[in-house]
Design a protein around this motif. Structure first.
Motif, PDB file in Angstrom:
ATOM      1  N   ALA A 147      -8.646 -14.173  28.216  1.00  0.00           N
ATOM      2  CA  ALA A 147     -10.012 -14.425  27.768  1.00  0.00           C
ATOM      3  C   ALA A 147     -10.670 -13.120  27.328  1.00  0.00           C
ATOM      4  CB  ALA A 147     -10.836 -15.073  28.883  1.00  0.00           C
ATOM      5  N   LYS A 148     -10.498 -12.059  28.124  1.00  0.00           N
ATOM      6  CA  LYS A 148     -11.041 -10.736  27.825  1.00  0.00           C
ATOM      7  C   LYS A 148     -10.089  -9.685  28.368  1.00  0.00           C
ATOM      8  CE  LYS A 148     -15.901 -11.991  28.473  1.00  0.00           C
ATOM      9  NZ  LYS A 148     -17.099 -11.697  29.270  1.00  0.00           N
ATOM     10  N   ALA A 149     -10.107  -8.512  27.749  1.00  0.00           N
ATOM     11  CA  ALA A 149      -9.306  -7.393  28.246  1.00  0.00           C
ATOM     12  C   ALA A 149     -10.015  -6.095  27.886  1.00  0.00           C
ATOM     13  CB  ALA A 149      -7.904  -7.422  27.637  1.00  0.00           C
ATOM     14  N   ARG A 150      -9.941  -5.149  28.809  1.00  0.00           N
ATOM     15  CA  ARG A 150     -10.600  -3.855  28.609  1.00  0.00           C
ATOM     16  C   ARG A 150      -9.798  -2.788  29.346  1.00  0.00           C
ATOM     17  NH1 ARG A 150     -15.912  -3.001  27.051  1.00  0.00           N
ATOM     18  NH2 ARG A 150     -16.323  -5.200  27.295  1.00  0.00           N
ATOM     19  N   VAL A 151      -9.575  -1.639  28.694  1.00  0.00           N
ATOM     20  CA  VAL A 151      -8.846  -0.538  29.309  1.00  0.00           C
ATOM     21  C   VAL A 151      -9.663   0.007  30.471  1.00  0.00           C
ATOM     22  CG1 VAL A 151      -8.025   1.827  28.951  1.00  0.00           C
ATOM     23  CG2 VAL A 151      -7.586   0.091  27.218  1.00  0.00           C
ATOM     24  N   GLU A 152      -8.987   0.284  31.568  1.00  0.00           N
ATOM     25  CA  GLU A 152      -9.618   0.914  32.728  1.00  0.00           C
ATOM     26  C   GLU A 152      -9.521   2.431  32.553  1.00  0.00           C
ATOM     27  OE1 GLU A 152     -10.662  -0.721  36.215  1.00  0.00           O
ATOM     28  OE2 GLU A 152     -11.339  -1.658  34.344  1.00  0.00           O
ATOM     29  N   ILE A 153     -10.578   3.123  32.855  1.00  0.00           N
ATOM     30  CA  ILE A 153     -10.575   4.579  32.765  1.00  0.00           C
ATOM     31  C   ILE A 153      -9.820   5.139  33.970  1.00  0.00           C
ATOM     32  CG2 ILE A 153     -12.010   6.649  32.637  1.00  0.00           C
ATOM     33  CD1 ILE A 153     -12.316   4.722  30.256  1.00  0.00           C
TER      34      ILE A 153
END
Length: 165
Positions: A147-153
């Motif tokens: 549904a959503k994806a975002r790189v983790e810092i």
């Protein structure tokens, strides 16, 4: 921004961005009072250097000055790269994130944090970190499940340039 203006700007600017070896990710026109800002977001497989943004900004500025794409009103031009925390929405975003830790919101399985090992046309091969001393596990996720994806810092992560040195 109207669809017509967005399409016109994309048609005008995409060849310039491509000629610089970059991908045009986003065009955004915003207004704060009487001031307008045209924000152009570009990226590449190797990231974007500050000098490349500056060079592209000059080229885009010249092209916009030659046309009436932004109308007669003054505006501020920003050429930038996407932030590290931008959402992953296209296949090339996932390919560029190989080796990175990503937070996924899945349609049915809730949230998952895993490192992308590889990306193909159907989905991703992931390494899910082990919890409390357990070994990491492999997992396959199809693009349709995301549904959503975002790189983790990751502050202690070695980047590709450090590993090659």
């Amino acid at each position: 921004m109207s669809t017509t203006q967005s399409e016109r700007l994309r048609g005008l600017l995409e060849p310039l961005v491509s000629a610089a070896g970059l991908d045009l990710e986003e065009i955004e026109v915003s207004r704060a009072g009487r001031r307008r800002t045209l924000r152009i977001v570009v990226d590449s497989d190797d990231g974007v250097e500050l000098d490349a943004c500056a060079d592209l900004s000059r080229v885009i500025s010249q092209k916009l000055d030659e046309t009436d794409a932004m109308g007669e009103d003054e505006y501020v031009l920003e050429v930038t790269s996407p932030g590290a925390d931008r959402p992953l929405t296209q296949h090339r975003h996932y390919v560029r994130a190989v080796g990175r830790l990503v937070r996924f919101q899945l349609h049915e399985d809730g949230e998952l944090v895993a490192r992308i090992l590889s990306a193909d046309d159907e989905g991703l091969d992931l390494e899910v970190p082990g919890v409390k001393g357990r070994k990491p596990t492999a997992r396959r996720v199809a693009f349709g499940e995301i549904a959503k994806a975002r790189v983790e810092i990751e502050f202690n992560r070695k980047d590709k340039k450090e590993e090659e040195a």
